[in-house]
Design a protein around this motif. Structure first.
Motif, mmCIF file in Angstrom:
data_model
loop_
_atom_site.group_PDB
_atom_site.id
_atom_site.type_symbol
_atom_site.label_atom_id
_atom_site.label_comp_id
_atom_site.label_asym_id
_atom_site.label_seq_id
_atom_site.Cartn_x
_atom_site.Cartn_y
_atom_site.Cartn_z
ATOM 1 N N ASN A 194 -2.094 14.859 16.617
ATOM 2 C CA ASN A 194 -3.541 14.277 16.998
ATOM 3 C C ASN A 194 -4.028 13.923 15.881
ATOM 4 O O ASN A 194 -5.207 13.366 15.916
ATOM 5 N N THR A 195 -3.497 13.599 14.722
ATOM 6 C CA THR A 195 -4.174 13.221 13.617
ATOM 7 C C THR A 195 -4.162 11.808 13.477
ATOM 8 O O THR A 195 -3.002 10.868 13.553
ATOM 9 N N ALA A 196 -4.962 11.322 12.970
ATOM 10 C CA ALA A 196 -5.451 9.775 12.737
ATOM 11 C C ALA A 196 -4.611 9.318 11.700
ATOM 12 O O ALA A 196 -4.613 10.002 10.494
ATOM 13 N N ALA A 197 -3.933 8.116 11.706
ATOM 14 C CA ALA A 197 -3.043 7.679 10.510
ATOM 15 C C ALA A 197 -3.942 7.255 9.349
ATOM 16 O O ALA A 197 -3.696 7.144 8.067
ATOM 17 N N LYS A 198 -5.113 6.573 9.907
ATOM 18 C CA LYS A 198 -5.918 5.778 8.731
ATOM 19 C C LYS A 198 -6.317 6.512 7.630
ATOM 20 O O LYS A 198 -6.047 5.942 6.343
ATOM 21 N N PRO A 199 -6.969 7.730 7.755
ATOM 22 C CA PRO A 199 -7.468 8.211 6.499
ATOM 23 C C PRO A 199 -6.515 8.804 5.226
ATOM 24 O O PRO A 199 -7.045 8.538 4.147
ATOM 25 N N SER A 200 -5.197 9.132 5.560
ATOM 26 C CA SER A 200 -4.434 9.047 4.382
ATOM 27 C C SER A 200 -3.730 7.926 3.839
ATOM 28 O O SER A 200 -3.005 8.112 2.982
ATOM 29 N N ALA A 201 -3.907 6.761 4.610
ATOM 30 C CA ALA A 201 -3.039 5.764 4.282
ATOM 31 C C ALA A 201 -3.226 5.410 2.767
ATOM 32 O O ALA A 201 -2.455 5.005 2.119
ATOM 33 N N PRO A 202 -4.560 5.196 2.321
ATOM 34 C CA PRO A 202 -4.772 4.922 0.974
ATOM 35 C C PRO A 202 -3.827 5.801 -0.085
ATOM 36 O O PRO A 202 -3.515 5.360 -1.115
ATOM 37 N N ARG A 203 -3.842 6.974 0.120
ATOM 38 C CA ARG A 203 -3.282 8.096 -0.688
ATOM 39 C C ARG A 203 -1.706 7.820 -0.750
ATOM 40 O O ARG A 203 -1.175 7.941 -1.837
ATOM 41 N N LEU A 204 -1.274 7.621 0.309
ATOM 42 C CA LEU A 204 0.090 7.288 0.434
ATOM 43 C C LEU A 204 0.580 6.097 -0.319
ATOM 44 O O LEU A 204 1.901 6.074 -0.714
ATOM 45 N N LEU A 205 -0.464 5.282 -0.353
ATOM 46 C CA LEU A 205 0.015 3.836 -0.868
ATOM 47 C C LEU A 205 0.010 4.086 -2.241
ATOM 48 O O LEU A 205 1.256 3.493 -2.919
ATOM 49 N N ASP A 206 -0.854 4.859 -2.646
ATOM 50 C CA ASP A 206 -0.947 5.130 -4.219
ATOM 51 C C ASP A 206 0.302 6.075 -4.702
ATOM 52 O O ASP A 206 1.022 5.706 -5.750
ATOM 53 N N GLU A 207 0.733 6.938 -3.761
ATOM 54 C CA GLU A 207 1.898 7.865 -4.204
ATOM 55 C C GLU A 207 2.976 6.775 -4.165
ATOM 56 O O GLU A 207 3.954 6.865 -5.208
ATOM 57 N N ALA A 208 3.188 5.807 -3.270
ATOM 58 C CA ALA A 208 4.371 5.056 -3.313
ATOM 59 C C ALA A 208 4.263 4.220 -4.470
ATOM 60 O O ALA A 208 5.322 3.860 -5.076
ATOM 61 N N LEU A 209 3.296 3.540 -4.835
ATOM 62 C CA LEU A 209 3.086 2.459 -6.060
ATOM 63 C C LEU A 209 3.467 3.536 -7.250
ATOM 64 O O LEU A 209 4.042 2.901 -8.189
ATOM 65 N N GLY A 210 3.129 4.431 -7.443
ATOM 66 C CA GLY A 210 3.313 5.425 -8.492
ATOM 67 C C GLY A 210 4.843 5.560 -8.879
ATOM 68 O O GLY A 210 5.334 5.877 -9.690
ATOM 69 N N ARG A 211 5.724 5.413 -7.824
ATOM 70 C CA ARG A 211 7.274 5.988 -7.795
ATOM 71 C C ARG A 211 8.149 4.881 -7.794
ATOM 72 O O ARG A 211 9.364 4.896 -7.839
ATOM 73 N N LEU A 212 7.458 3.675 -8.013
ATOM 74 C CA LEU A 212 8.308 2.305 -8.018
ATOM 75 C C LEU A 212 8.709 2.283 -9.640
ATOM 76 O O LEU A 212 7.994 2.957 -10.517
ATOM 77 N N PRO A 213 9.826 1.614 -9.789
ATOM 78 C CA PRO A 213 10.282 1.727 -11.325
ATOM 79 C C PRO A 213 9.497 0.782 -12.067
ATOM 80 O O PRO A 213 8.693 -0.087 -11.701
ATOM 81 N N ARG A 214 9.269 0.995 -13.302
ATOM 82 C CA ARG A 214 8.501 0.043 -14.223
ATOM 83 C C ARG A 214 9.070 -1.347 -14.307
ATOM 84 O O ARG A 214 10.319 -1.543 -14.269
#
Length: 334
Positions: A194-214
């Protein structure tokens, strides 16, 4: 000649311990060994908090890779670890030859906390980036990130964190950010159904961007209407990331579509019967530049609208729907 005797029964078994039914795990096993994935996960997890408590015990990398190999073999429960444990012929092919028993795996999983699991995901993405470099893939190529949520139904109210979702099912919600071009998961989160998807979306985006190659190329994010929120769009704007998010059908969106003239619609590519148009849209509270709004419509026969609370009816503007239901028109746009 009339045959009265019953046909002999044929019994097929695989009781030769020199045979394996999971020879395909040779491919994943070799890939995991070449990328040193087990050791990478071990270092990442141990860097957060000590996991391995005995010198001869299973490590975090061995546990997680063994679970992954079980899933690749068709398992979906800890009990299915026994299937690989009994496959002695296939043991040398797997990345983790000594698959842990279900009870041991359950005990070990309780040691893993959220920070350790995030570290394991980061280690997996680093292994993927290293493999890309070895294969000569262009690190500067454009990146498309898909952010999405999926529901996993479970049974039993004793499960930790389980909750009823909007469909009334006991479930968990898994959110993933996936690098579309490389088929790679960059960030994950498991929460109650029952957890909403929106609140954690910005943090997940930051994590994903940080794991892309240089030196990666331009990044674009795609999401469905569950992710239509100011926080995510503003984070994309701040991080200079392009985004395309589905807009819920609300009154502001309807008004924007009404303002498009008939000459503003064009046939959609590879979508027979569909048309698209482009306009601008400023969501309520959005203080930045107007956003591009792409709208797709299709001409529907009244018979296609279904009955009652059919989902397709919600795609038709209310006035058109009323005209269709009272027989005034035979076609409407959805």
């Amino acid at each position: 000649m009339h045959r009265t005797a019953a046909a002999p029964r044929v019994h097929i078994s695989a009781d030769d311990d020199r045979l394996t039914g999971f020879a395909g795990l040779l491919l994943s096993g070799e890939l995991i060994r070449r990328t040193r994935l087990v050791a990478r996960i071990d270092r990442a997890v141990e860097g957060v908090r000590t996991f391995k408590q005995r010198h001869r015990g299973r490590s975090a990398g061995e546990l997680l890779v063994a679970l992954a190999e079980t899933m690749m073999a068709g398992g979906n429960h800890l009990a299915h670890l026994d299937v690989l444990r009994q496959d002695t012929a296939g043991a040398p092919l797997r990345a983790v030859a000594n698959t842990p028993p279900p009870t041991t795996a359950g005990q070990l999983l309780r040691r893993l906390g959220v920070p350790q699991l995030r570290a394991a995901v980061a280690a997996t993405t680093q292994a993927g980036n290293a493999l890309d470099a070895e294969l000569g893939l262009d690190a500067a190529a454009a990146v498309t990130l898909d952010i999405d949520a999926t529901t996993t139904e479970v049974y039993g109210r004793q499960k930790q964190g389980v909750a009823f979702n909007y469909e009334g099912r006991f479930s968990y919600k898994s959110q993933l950010v996936t690098w579309a071009e490389r088929y790679r998961i960059l960030a994950v989160e498991l929460s109650s159904g029952n957890t909403a998807a929106k609140p954690s979306a910005p943090r997940l985006l930051d994590e994903a961007l940080g794991r892309l190659p240089r030196g990666h190329g331009e990044v674009s994010v795609r999401g469905d209407s569950d992710y239509f929120c100011h926080d995510l769009m503003q984070r994309c704007r701040k991080r200079r990331v392009r985004f395309a998010v589905s807009v819920p059908r609300n009154q502001a969106m309807w008004r924007a579509s009404y303002a498009i003239s008939e000459t503003g619609w064009w046939s959609a590519l590879d979508m027979p019967g569909a048309e698209i148009a482009e306009t601008t849209y400023r969501p309520a509270g959005w203080t930045h530049e107007p956003l591009r709004l792409l709208i797709r419509r299709r001409l529907l026969e009244v018979a296609e609208l279904g009955s009652g609370r059919a989902r397709r009816r919600r795609t038709v503007p209310l006035l058109q729907l009323q005209l269709a239901l009272n027989g005034s028109v035979s076609q409407v746009y959805g």
